[in-house]
Design a protein around this motif. Structure first.
Motif, PDB file in Angstrom:
ATOM      1  N   UNK A  94       0.863  -1.203   0.014  1.00 44.41           N
ATOM      2  CA  UNK A  94      -0.119   0.014  -0.136  1.00 44.41           C
ATOM      3  C   UNK A  94       0.845   1.250  -0.055  1.00 44.41           C
ATOM      4  N   UNK A  95       1.773   1.335   0.848  1.00 46.46           N
ATOM      5  CA  UNK A  95       2.679   2.580   1.020  1.00 46.46           C
ATOM      6  C   UNK A  95       3.685   2.574  -0.377  1.00 46.46           C
ATOM      7  N   UNK A  96       4.075   1.561  -0.997  1.00 45.54           N
ATOM      8  CA  UNK A  96       4.668   1.631  -2.116  1.00 45.54           C
ATOM      9  C   UNK A  96       3.845   2.077  -3.334  1.00 45.54           C
ATOM     10  N   UNK A  97       2.676   1.698  -3.476  1.00 48.44           N
ATOM     11  CA  UNK A  97       1.985   1.966  -4.395  1.00 48.44           C
ATOM     12  C   UNK A  97       1.370   3.589  -4.230  1.00 48.44           C
ATOM     13  N   UNK A  98       1.261   3.752  -2.956  1.00 48.11           N
ATOM     14  CA  UNK A  98       0.877   5.347  -2.659  1.00 48.11           C
ATOM     15  C   UNK A  98       1.811   6.371  -3.131  1.00 48.11           C
ATOM     16  N   UNK A  99       3.163   5.846  -3.101  1.00 43.07           N
ATOM     17  CA  UNK A  99       4.416   6.500  -3.318  1.00 43.07           C
ATOM     18  C   UNK A  99       4.428   6.716  -4.828  1.00 43.07           C
ATOM     19  N   UNK A 100       3.915   5.838  -5.805  1.00 39.57           N
ATOM     20  CA  UNK A 100       3.924   5.964  -7.157  1.00 39.57           C
ATOM     21  C   UNK A 100       2.798   7.158  -7.545  1.00 39.57           C
ATOM     22  N   UNK A 101       1.682   7.229  -6.580  1.00 40.23           N
ATOM     23  CA  UNK A 101       0.661   8.314  -7.127  1.00 40.23           C
ATOM     24  C   UNK A 101       1.432   9.435  -6.968  1.00 40.23           C
ATOM     25  N   UNK A 102       2.324   9.630  -6.342  1.00 43.58           N
ATOM     26  CA  UNK A 102       3.002  10.939  -5.783  1.00 43.58           C
ATOM     27  C   UNK A 102       3.633  11.574  -7.191  1.00 43.58           C
ATOM     28  N   UNK A 103       3.846  10.673  -8.181  1.00 36.38           N
ATOM     29  CA  UNK A 103       4.296  11.070  -9.382  1.00 36.38           C
ATOM     30  C   UNK A 103       3.448  11.889 -10.413  1.00 36.38           C
ATOM     31  N   UNK A 104       2.003  11.732 -10.177  1.00 36.83           N
ATOM     32  CA  UNK A 104       1.195  12.171 -10.894  1.00 36.83           C
ATOM     33  C   UNK A 104       1.110  13.806 -10.265  1.00 36.83           C
ATOM     34  N   UNK A 124      -6.127   5.699 -10.414  1.00 34.18           N
ATOM     35  CA  UNK A 124      -6.064   4.682 -11.398  1.00 34.18           C
ATOM     36  C   UNK A 124      -4.634   4.148 -11.294  1.00 34.18           C
ATOM     37  N   UNK A 125      -3.632   4.870 -11.043  1.00 32.55           N
ATOM     38  CA  UNK A 125      -2.262   4.409 -10.890  1.00 32.55           C
ATOM     39  C   UNK A 125      -2.253   3.679  -9.580  1.00 32.55           C
ATOM     40  N   UNK A 126      -2.697   3.900  -8.487  1.00 34.29           N
ATOM     41  CA  UNK A 126      -2.582   3.126  -7.163  1.00 34.29           C
ATOM     42  C   UNK A 126      -3.484   1.988  -7.587  1.00 34.29           C
ATOM     43  N   UNK A 127      -4.696   1.869  -8.349  1.00 35.37           N
ATOM     44  CA  UNK A 127      -5.210   0.562  -8.449  1.00 35.37           C
ATOM     45  C   UNK A 127      -4.534  -0.554  -9.415  1.00 35.37           C
ATOM     46  N   UNK A 128      -3.716   0.240 -10.403  1.00 30.99           N
ATOM     47  CA  UNK A 128      -3.053  -0.680 -11.096  1.00 30.99           C
ATOM     48  C   UNK A 128      -1.919  -1.179 -10.399  1.00 30.99           C
ATOM     49  N   UNK A 129      -1.294  -0.418  -9.559  1.00 31.50           N
ATOM     50  CA  UNK A 129      -0.239  -0.795  -8.863  1.00 31.50           C
ATOM     51  C   UNK A 129      -0.522  -2.148  -8.028  1.00 31.50           C
ATOM     52  N   UNK A 130      -1.749  -1.806  -7.058  1.00 30.58           N
ATOM     53  CA  UNK A 130      -2.254  -3.057  -6.303  1.00 30.58           C
ATOM     54  C   UNK A 130      -2.576  -4.309  -7.078  1.00 30.58           C
ATOM     55  N   UNK A 131      -3.529  -4.144  -8.289  1.00 30.01           N
ATOM     56  CA  UNK A 131      -3.602  -5.286  -9.330  1.00 30.01           C
ATOM     57  C   UNK A 131      -2.369  -6.026  -9.755  1.00 30.01           C
ATOM     58  N   UNK A 132      -1.494  -5.123  -9.813  1.00 37.13           N
ATOM     59  CA  UNK A 132      -0.247  -5.747 -10.539  1.00 37.13           C
ATOM     60  C   UNK A 132       0.563  -6.448  -9.518  1.00 37.13           C
ATOM     61  N   UNK A 133       0.327  -6.017  -8.155  1.00 36.11           N
ATOM     62  CA  UNK A 133       0.903  -6.875  -7.005  1.00 36.11           C
ATOM     63  C   UNK A 133       0.121  -8.109  -6.672  1.00 36.11           C
TER      64      UNK A 133
END
Length: 121
Positions: free
Chosen positions: A41-51, A106-115
């Motif tokens: 969750x924390x790692x995927x949330x970090x990706x959303x900061x790139x938006x 969308x970025x967050x959900x894709x990240x979690x789905x990808x994991x």
């Protein structure tokens, strides 16, 4: 005074829409290791900061203000131009902010789905 009321009403509606547009994703937790889930969750949330939201909101507000001012100029009254610019800027900024928020989701959900998580919404 009507212009101020319109702006306050538009801002209130925009704020409510912004709150409604940011639900947490619903994850099927059956068979999920809680520690691994928290880390993912924390790692995927970090990706959303790139938006990048701020730049898009500023650009949307600027474009909205120009369009609103042009629409107000049709009335030929300087107060119509100012009111049109204010309402257009508010709308443009809000719309851009909502679009960026949707992209973050969308970025967050894709990240979690990808994991390997089952994202239900």
């Amino acid at each position: 005074m009507d212009a101020i009321k319109s702006i306050i009403l538009a801002f209130t509606v925009a704020l409510a829409a912004g709150c409604a547009a940011n639900p947490n994703p619903i994850i099927d937790m059956r068979g999920v290791d809680k520690d691994e889930y928290d880390r993912d969750w924390r790692e995927c949330e970090a990706y959303t900061d790139e938006v990048v939201m701020a730049k898009g909101v500023a650009k949307g507000a600027g474009i909205g203000a120009v369009i609103g001012a042009a629409a107000g100029a049709v009335g030929g009254n300087s107060s119509d131009v100012a009111e049109g610019a204010a309402v257009g800027g508010l709308y443009g900024g809000t719309r851009s902010g909502l679009d960026a928020d949707r992209e973050k989701q969308l970025v967050f959900k894709r990240c979690m789905s990808g994991r390997g998580y089952r994202v239900l919404n």
